[in-house]
Design a protein around this motif. Structure first.
Motif, PDB file in Angstrom:
ATOM      1  N   HIS A  50       0.850  -1.197   0.000  1.00  0.00           N
ATOM      2  CA  HIS A  50       0.000   0.000   0.000  1.00  0.00           C
ATOM      3  C   HIS A  50       0.883   1.242   0.000  1.00  0.00           C
ATOM      4  O   HIS A  50       2.099   1.161   0.203  1.00  0.00           O
ATOM      5  CB  HIS A  50      -0.907   0.025   1.248  1.00  0.00           C
ATOM      6  CG  HIS A  50      -0.135   0.155   2.513  1.00  0.00           C
ATOM      7  ND1 HIS A  50       0.534  -0.909   3.090  1.00  0.00           N
ATOM      8  CD2 HIS A  50       0.127   1.225   3.323  1.00  0.00           C
ATOM      9  CE1 HIS A  50       1.148  -0.503   4.187  1.00  0.00           C
ATOM     10  NE2 HIS A  50       0.925   0.792   4.349  1.00  0.00           N
ATOM     11  N   ASP A 106       0.679   5.140   2.004  1.00  0.00           N
ATOM     12  CA  ASP A 106      -0.046   5.744   3.130  1.00  0.00           C
ATOM     13  C   ASP A 106      -0.895   6.915   2.633  1.00  0.00           C
ATOM     14  O   ASP A 106      -0.556   7.577   1.659  1.00  0.00           O
ATOM     15  CB  ASP A 106       0.947   6.200   4.207  1.00  0.00           C
ATOM     16  CG  ASP A 106       1.713   5.012   4.803  1.00  0.00           C
ATOM     17  OD1 ASP A 106       1.211   3.873   4.725  1.00  0.00           O
ATOM     18  OD2 ASP A 106       2.821   5.229   5.322  1.00  0.00           O
ATOM     19  N   HIS A 142       4.924   0.194  -0.012  1.00  0.00           N
ATOM     20  CA  HIS A 142       5.615  -0.699   0.931  1.00  0.00           C
ATOM     21  C   HIS A 142       4.687  -1.798   1.415  1.00  0.00           C
ATOM     22  O   HIS A 142       3.465  -1.727   1.209  1.00  0.00           O
ATOM     23  CB  HIS A 142       6.171   0.094   2.119  1.00  0.00           C
ATOM     24  CG  HIS A 142       5.160   0.966   2.815  1.00  0.00           C
ATOM     25  ND1 HIS A 142       4.674   2.137   2.263  1.00  0.00           N
ATOM     26  CD2 HIS A 142       4.533   0.845   4.009  1.00  0.00           C
ATOM     27  CE1 HIS A 142       3.819   2.699   3.093  1.00  0.00           C
ATOM     28  NE2 HIS A 142       3.687   1.921   4.163  1.00  0.00           N
TER      29      HIS A 142
HETATM   30 FE   LIG Z   1       2.122   2.055   5.571  1.00  0.00          FE
END
Ligand SMILES: [Fe+2]
Ligand SMILES: O=C(O)CCC(=O)C(=O)O
Length: 343
Positions: free
Chosen positions: A211, A213, A273
């Motif tokens: 994903h 952030d 990540h």
């Molecule tokens: Fe994350």
């Protein structure tokens, strides 16, 4: 004199493992307005969007390291000493627009303990600095001063990063920093994650799926390996392309999030990540991560800023309309959930 920091790394990160060599950016140099260091950071932020932040040689960095360490220290007792019954008292906050606060776990084992991942998330707005404080569960409320100072330190360091980036991107002074103010309500939070040591059949599995952030800046501190980023920036990442990020003492791992990407119309890049089980012998221990997440204040309209380096919005982007960061986050979460349900 503060007592020395405990070494929470019971066994070294394996020496032979292929890792990604993230650039190291010095907080001390950023604070001293070192132009070359800001440029190096800008270069990373327009590419992979992930770097190490060296917190040494600088009182603000030392203070933050101590706070992250103290949060890690308290986290063990908080996780082991709190029953689901107590965590459930926190659920009342749901539905009040605070998408991330509360306690979550990925799975429960036959003894009632957490499996794969458990996390508690303390929202800055729950600490009573900008709104009426929300009653944290008893296991957390004793630590309010520590949580508050950790969020503040992380936010101040994120502001130093934003200040350096806004200069490099040729934005008027304070364009980015003024959108991130702890004096107003914002979705800033402290996240504490625990990945219990996995049983043998789950060694090598993915514990936190890939994903980016949804915030502006994530500052992560962790002691065991497991975090991975892709070697190449291709959208579809092959299994072979994931590389471990080795946790380094005295260095936080920083990544940019999609809010900052949106505000700069894609010039600054959110880093992709995921988290897998720790490598080598580290797999036999619980992995903890402490995260301070900085987000724009709640009234921020998510339109891109104007600078000679930021491409103007397309007709399509303009036609999408104006969303506050809160609306933008909810739309984004719904899109991710929609994609997951279709998969
Ligand atoms: Fe994350
Ligand atoms: O635990 C980690 O190392 C990273 C967790 C993460 O990516 C997140 O909470 O967004």
């Amino acid at each position: 004199m503060d007592p020395p920091l405990t070494n929470f790394n019971p066994t070294p990160f394996p020496a032979s493992l292929p890792t990604i060599s993230l650039k190291k950016i010095s907080l001390s140099k950023l604070l001293n307005d070192d132009e070359a260091e800001s440029r190096r950071m800008f270069d990373v932020c327009t590419n992979e969007g992930f770097f190490y932040l060296d917190l040494t040689g600088e009182p603000k960095g030392q203070k933050f390291l101590r706070e992250l360490h103290d949060v890690r220290q308290e986290a063990e007792g908080i996780f082991t000493g709190t029953t689901m019954e107590v965590w459930n008292t926190w659920e009342a906050r749901k539905g009040e627009g605070h998408v991330s606060s509360g306690y979550k776990r990925a799975a429960t084992n036959e003894k009632g303990g957490a499996e794969i991942l458990e996390v508690f998330n303390v929202a800055h707005s729950d600490l009573g600095d900008t709104t009426t404080p929300f009653q944290l569960p008893s296991c957390l409320s004793d630590h309010t001063p520590l949580f508050r100072s950790t969020i503040r330190s992380g936010h101040n360091i994120a502001s130093i990063i934003l200040g350096a980036l806004e200069k490099c991107i040729q934005l008027p002074s304070s364009s980015l920093t003024s959108l991130h103010r702890l004096s107003e309500t914002s979705g800033d939070f402290l996240n504490v994650l625990r990945y219990p040591a996995p049983p043998a059949e789950r060694h090598g599995t993915v514990n936190f799926p890939p994903h980016r952030d949804a915030n502006s800046i994530t500052i992560l501190f962790t002691w065991l390996g497991g975090l991975q980023v892709p070697e190449s920036d291709a959208e579809a990442v092959d299994e072979d392309n994931w590389r471990f990020v080795e946790p380094l003492p005295d260095h936080a791992i920083v990544n940019l999030g999609e809010a900052l990407q949106a505000l700069t119309n894609g010039v600054l890049k959110a880093g992709k990540h995921r988290v897998v089980a720790p490598p080598g012998n580290q797999v036999n221990f619980d992995k903890y991560s402490v995260i301070v997440s900085t987000r724009p204040t709640d009234d921020t309209i998510m339109r891109c800023l104007q600078s000679p380096l930021i491409p103007p919005e397309t007709e399509e982007q303009i036609s999408e309309g104006n969303f506050t960061i809160k609306q933008w986050t909810i739309r984004k979460a719904m899109r991710v959930m929609g994609a997951t349900h279709k998969a």
